[in-house]
Motif scaffolding. Structure first.
Motif, PDB file in Angstrom:
ATOM      1  N   ILE A 133      11.204 -24.440 -10.347  1.00 13.54           N
ATOM      2  CA  ILE A 133      10.260 -23.522  -9.708  1.00 13.54           C
ATOM      3  C   ILE A 133      10.380 -22.130 -10.325  1.00 13.54           C
ATOM      4  N   ILE A 134      11.628 -21.655 -10.486  1.00 12.90           N
ATOM      5  CA  ILE A 134      11.846 -20.330 -11.082  1.00 12.90           C
ATOM      6  C   ILE A 134      11.279 -20.277 -12.488  1.00 12.90           C
ATOM      7  N   THR A 135      11.563 -21.300 -13.293  1.00  9.63           N
ATOM      8  CA  THR A 135      11.115 -21.307 -14.683  1.00  9.63           C
ATOM      9  C   THR A 135       9.599 -21.369 -14.782  1.00  9.63           C
ATOM     10  N   MET A 136       8.971 -22.184 -13.959  1.00  9.44           N
ATOM     11  CA  MET A 136       7.514 -22.302 -14.001  1.00  9.44           C
ATOM     12  C   MET A 136       6.843 -21.000 -13.569  1.00  9.44           C
ATOM     13  N   ILE A 137       7.424 -20.323 -12.587  1.00  8.22           N
ATOM     14  CA  ILE A 137       6.863 -19.026 -12.185  1.00  8.22           C
ATOM     15  C   ILE A 137       7.013 -18.014 -13.311  1.00  8.22           C
ATOM     16  N   GLN A 138       8.171 -17.998 -13.973  1.00  6.70           N
ATOM     17  CA  GLN A 138       8.377 -17.070 -15.074  1.00  6.70           C
ATOM     18  C   GLN A 138       7.390 -17.316 -16.209  1.00  6.70           C
ATOM     19  N   TYR A 139       7.027 -18.561 -16.447  1.00  7.39           N
ATOM     20  CA  TYR A 139       6.089 -18.886 -17.514  1.00  7.39           C
ATOM     21  C   TYR A 139       4.649 -18.521 -17.170  1.00  7.39           C
ATOM     22  N   THR A 140       4.333 -18.412 -15.883  1.00  4.28           N
ATOM     23  CA  THR A 140       2.935 -18.195 -15.484  1.00  4.28           C
ATOM     24  C   THR A 140       2.716 -16.902 -14.705  1.00  4.28           C
ATOM     25  N   GLU A 141       3.760 -16.117 -14.453  1.00  7.80           N
ATOM     26  CA  GLU A 141       3.630 -14.956 -13.575  1.00  7.80           C
ATOM     27  C   GLU A 141       2.664 -13.907 -14.119  1.00  7.80           C
ATOM     28  N   LEU A 142       2.666 -13.687 -15.434  1.00 10.09           N
ATOM     29  CA  LEU A 142       1.736 -12.704 -15.993  1.00 10.09           C
ATOM     30  C   LEU A 142       0.298 -13.183 -15.866  1.00 10.09           C
ATOM     31  N   LEU A 143       0.076 -14.478 -16.011  1.00 12.34           N
ATOM     32  CA  LEU A 143      -1.267 -15.035 -15.829  1.00 12.34           C
ATOM     33  C   LEU A 143      -1.732 -14.855 -14.386  1.00 12.34           C
ATOM     34  N   TRP A 144      -0.829 -15.090 -13.421  1.00 12.96           N
ATOM     35  CA  TRP A 144      -1.177 -14.868 -12.015  1.00 12.96           C
ATOM     36  C   TRP A 144      -1.543 -13.401 -11.769  1.00 12.96           C
ATOM     37  N   GLU A 145      -0.785 -12.495 -12.371  1.00  7.97           N
ATOM     38  CA  GLU A 145      -1.065 -11.066 -12.170  1.00  7.97           C
ATOM     39  C   GLU A 145      -2.406 -10.673 -12.781  1.00  7.97           C
ATOM     40  N   MET A 146      -2.702 -11.209 -13.978  1.00  6.72           N
ATOM     41  CA  MET A 146      -3.990 -10.901 -14.606  1.00  6.72           C
ATOM     42  C   MET A 146      -5.153 -11.379 -13.754  1.00  6.72           C
ATOM     43  N   THR A 147      -5.005 -12.578 -13.194  1.00 11.58           N
ATOM     44  CA  THR A 147      -6.063 -13.116 -12.346  1.00 11.58           C
ATOM     45  C   THR A 147      -6.216 -12.301 -11.070  1.00 11.58           C
ATOM     46  N   ALA A 148      -5.091 -11.925 -10.468  1.00  6.72           N
ATOM     47  CA  ALA A 148      -5.145 -11.159  -9.216  1.00  6.72           C
ATOM     48  C   ALA A 148      -5.698  -9.753  -9.437  1.00  6.72           C
ATOM     49  N   ARG A 149      -5.458  -9.181 -10.613  1.00  3.38           N
ATOM     50  CA  ARG A 149      -5.917  -7.810 -10.881  1.00  3.38           C
ATOM     51  C   ARG A 149      -7.431  -7.705 -10.844  1.00  3.38           C
ATOM     52  N   ARG A 150      -8.125  -8.808 -11.129  1.00  4.14           N
ATOM     53  CA  ARG A 150      -9.581  -8.783 -11.100  1.00  4.14           C
ATOM     54  C   ARG A 150     -10.115  -8.678  -9.675  1.00  4.14           C
ATOM     55  N   ARG A 151      -9.263  -8.928  -8.692  1.00  4.17           N
ATOM     56  CA  ARG A 151      -9.665  -8.808  -7.290  1.00  4.17           C
ATOM     57  C   ARG A 151      -9.233  -7.486  -6.669  1.00  4.17           C
ATOM     58  N   GLY A 152      -8.619  -6.626  -7.486  1.00  2.31           N
ATOM     59  CA  GLY A 152      -8.229  -5.317  -6.983  1.00  2.31           C
ATOM     60  C   GLY A 152      -6.729  -5.092  -7.053  1.00  2.31           C
ATOM     61  N   GLU A 153      -6.329  -3.830  -7.026  1.00  2.00           N
ATOM     62  CA  GLU A 153      -4.920  -3.471  -7.150  1.00  2.00           C
ATOM     63  C   GLU A 153      -4.097  -3.944  -5.953  1.00  2.00           C
ATOM     64  N   LYS A 154      -4.696  -3.908  -4.765  1.00  2.00           N
ATOM     65  CA  LYS A 154      -3.950  -4.334  -3.582  1.00  2.00           C
ATOM     66  C   LYS A 154      -3.599  -5.817  -3.674  1.00  2.00           C
ATOM     67  N   VAL A 155      -4.558  -6.633  -4.075  1.00  2.00           N
ATOM     68  CA  VAL A 155      -4.306  -8.070  -4.233  1.00  2.00           C
ATOM     69  C   VAL A 155      -3.282  -8.296  -5.333  1.00  2.00           C
ATOM     70  N   ARG A 156      -3.408  -7.536  -6.396  1.00  2.00           N
ATOM     71  CA  ARG A 156      -2.470  -7.692  -7.515  1.00  2.00           C
ATOM     72  C   ARG A 156      -1.041  -7.452  -7.079  1.00  2.00           C
ATOM     73  N   TRP A 157      -0.778  -6.358  -6.360  1.00  2.00           N
ATOM     74  CA  TRP A 157       0.600  -6.068  -5.951  1.00  2.00           C
ATOM     75  C   TRP A 157       1.094  -7.044  -4.894  1.00  2.00           C
ATOM     76  N   ASN A 158       0.196  -7.550  -4.058  1.00  2.00           N
ATOM     77  CA  ASN A 158       0.610  -8.583  -3.102  1.00  2.00           C
ATOM     78  C   ASN A 158       1.070  -9.844  -3.831  1.00  2.00           C
ATOM     79  N   VAL A 159       0.340 -10.231  -4.870  1.00  2.00           N
ATOM     80  CA  VAL A 159       0.713 -11.413  -5.650  1.00  2.00           C
ATOM     81  C   VAL A 159       2.044 -11.186  -6.358  1.00  2.00           C
ATOM     82  N   VAL A 160       2.228  -9.987  -6.912  1.00  2.00           N
ATOM     83  CA  VAL A 160       3.490  -9.670  -7.601  1.00  2.00           C
ATOM     84  C   VAL A 160       4.671  -9.793  -6.647  1.00  2.00           C
ATOM     85  N   ILE A 161       4.545  -9.223  -5.452  1.00  2.00           N
ATOM     86  CA  ILE A 161       5.650  -9.252  -4.482  1.00  2.00           C
ATOM     87  C   ILE A 161       5.900 -10.682  -3.998  1.00  2.00           C
ATOM     88  N   ILE A 162       4.839 -11.457  -3.812  1.00  4.43           N
ATOM     89  CA  ILE A 162       5.013 -12.848  -3.379  1.00  4.43           C
ATOM     90  C   ILE A 162       5.773 -13.644  -4.447  1.00  4.43           C
TER      91      ILE A 162
END
Length: 394
Positions: free
Chosen positions: A116-145
């Motif tokens: 789980i840790i390794t898969m998140i590390q491999y995809t975390e930047l992709l998740w952040e890029m996707t979340a950033r398109r919905r706004g900064e608040k969503v982006r930081w929520n995804v980062v913290i999660i």
């Protein structure tokens, strides 16, 4: 009517067909491991040079990179099951692989959490890029999660290993014995890749060429017994050193890391929680990117964790810091190097590193060769300017 127009449920034959395709693919990977590693490395290198400052390209490039990383993880699992442990001169498994392989084989829960840790590390930047398109608040929520999930898994690993420090990465790294893979590969399997004879086997990232396979042992004609081949005169020292067993080579894998207690345990928990604390602080002061408060808070937690760790090791390990195992020294060195990434984060980057890099790029633009380096640096600077996970180290 529904029986005519409804979709048929997958039959056992369909499932067997999928399983047979996966078996064929797994057999292909194990028989062509070195060529596959080179292809992975080449594809991964392409994602590093694709310009990232264009909105549509950044997501496509990171999707490709994350996909390659996950595919490599699947290949590692295939090779781990199919390839025997390294054997022969200079092929001893690394302490990191001995330790992590011990826990993945002993505890299925450890393996799941590490995956789980390794898969998140491999995809975390992709998740952040996707979340950033919905706004900064969503982006930081995804980062913290994401940071919270990784921290929870690491705390569970700390409990599962009876209070032993965590390693990065938590899974065994790819180890391929060139001799065994050469003997296992058949001409028919190698022909499936076409004309890949130009590839040289090496590490996972293709950074070092693979030595030629050792000569076959000589078979005595009368007795039928075989004598092992001798190394060339240029490799005698390396051959002899590979036969020497150190104290750590005969230690059980579980003893390669000392258990931490008291102050050391608190230090390890701080080290695990540091990314969550820093991400929460970055969201709190997201309106002021030049604020020093998140940066100072995150760096203080990391410095406190490192100081407490070294104090605990000096007091509780026989021989102090000089009595550490090679694996412990390697992990301490990796964490020390990771501190340097604080120069690329938060207020330090916004006030110091970022302006200096921009001025450097401006001076190099238009110059032969150096201009190409400036363009590549500008692409990375776009990531450093806009994404938290581009400089994450844990």
């Amino acid at each position: 009517m529904s029986s005519h127009y409804g979709k048929a449920a997958p039959t056992s034959g369909d499932r067997k067909g999928v399983g047979s395709y996966l078996n064929i693919y797994g057999d292909f990977i194990t028989k062509n491991a070195h060529a596959v590693s080179q292809i992975e490395s080449a594809l991964r290198s392409l994602t590093y040079i694709v310009p990232a400052r264009f909105k549509d390209v950044e997501l496509a490039s990171e999707s490709l990179h994350s996909g390659i990383q996950l595919l490599s993880l699947y290949h590692d699992s295939l090779l781990g099951h199919a390839v025997s442990p390294p054997a022969g001169p200079g092929a001893k498994p690394t302490p990191h692989n001995r330790y992590t392989k011990f826990w993945t084989q002993k505890s299925p829960m450890y393996k799941r959490l590490a995956l789980i840790i390794t898969m998140i590390q491999y995809t975390e930047l992709l998740w952040e890029m996707t979340a950033r398109r919905r706004g900064e608040k969503v982006r930081w929520n995804v980062v913290i999660i994401l940071e919270g999930i990784k921290a929870f898994c690491r705390l569970c690993l700390l409990k599962l290993t009876n209070g032993r420090p965590l390693l990065t990465p938590p899974l065994p790294e790819r180890e391929i014995d060139p001799a065994s893979m050469t003997t296992e590969s058949s001409p028919s399997s190698m022909s499936q890749l076409g004309s890949h004879s130009g590839y040289t086997s090496g590490s996972e990232y293709g950074s070092s060429p693979c030595p030629s396979p050792p000569p076959e042992p000589w078979k005595m004609p009368r007795t039928g017994l075989s004598l092992p081949s001798l190394p060339s005169s240029a490799n005698i020292s390396q051959y002899l050193l590979s036969k020497v067993l150190t104290a750590e080579d005969i230690k059980p894998p579980i003893q390669l890391l000392h258990r931490v207690r008291g102050t050391g345990y608190v230090a390890e928990v701080l080290h695990i929680l540091r990314p969550v604390i820093y991400a929460a602080a970055m969201r709190r002061w997201a309106h002021d990117k030049r604020s020093w408060r998140p940066w100072l808070l995150g760096l203080s937690v990391e410095y406190a964790a490192r100081t407490l760790t070294k104090r605990d090791l000096a007091e509780n390990v026989p021989g102090g810091l000089k009595g550490l195992t090679a694996l412990e020294r390697e992990e301490l060195k990796r964490r020390a190097v990771a501190i340097g990434w604080w120069g690329m984060r938060g207020a330090f980057y916004e006030n110091v590193t970022g302006p200096w890099l921009r001025s450097l790029v401006a001076r190099l633009e238009g110059k032969p060769v150096m201009g190409l380096m400036a363009g590549l640096m500008e692409d990375y600077q776009y990531l450093w300017d806009n994404y938290y996970f581009s400089t994450a180290t844990l």
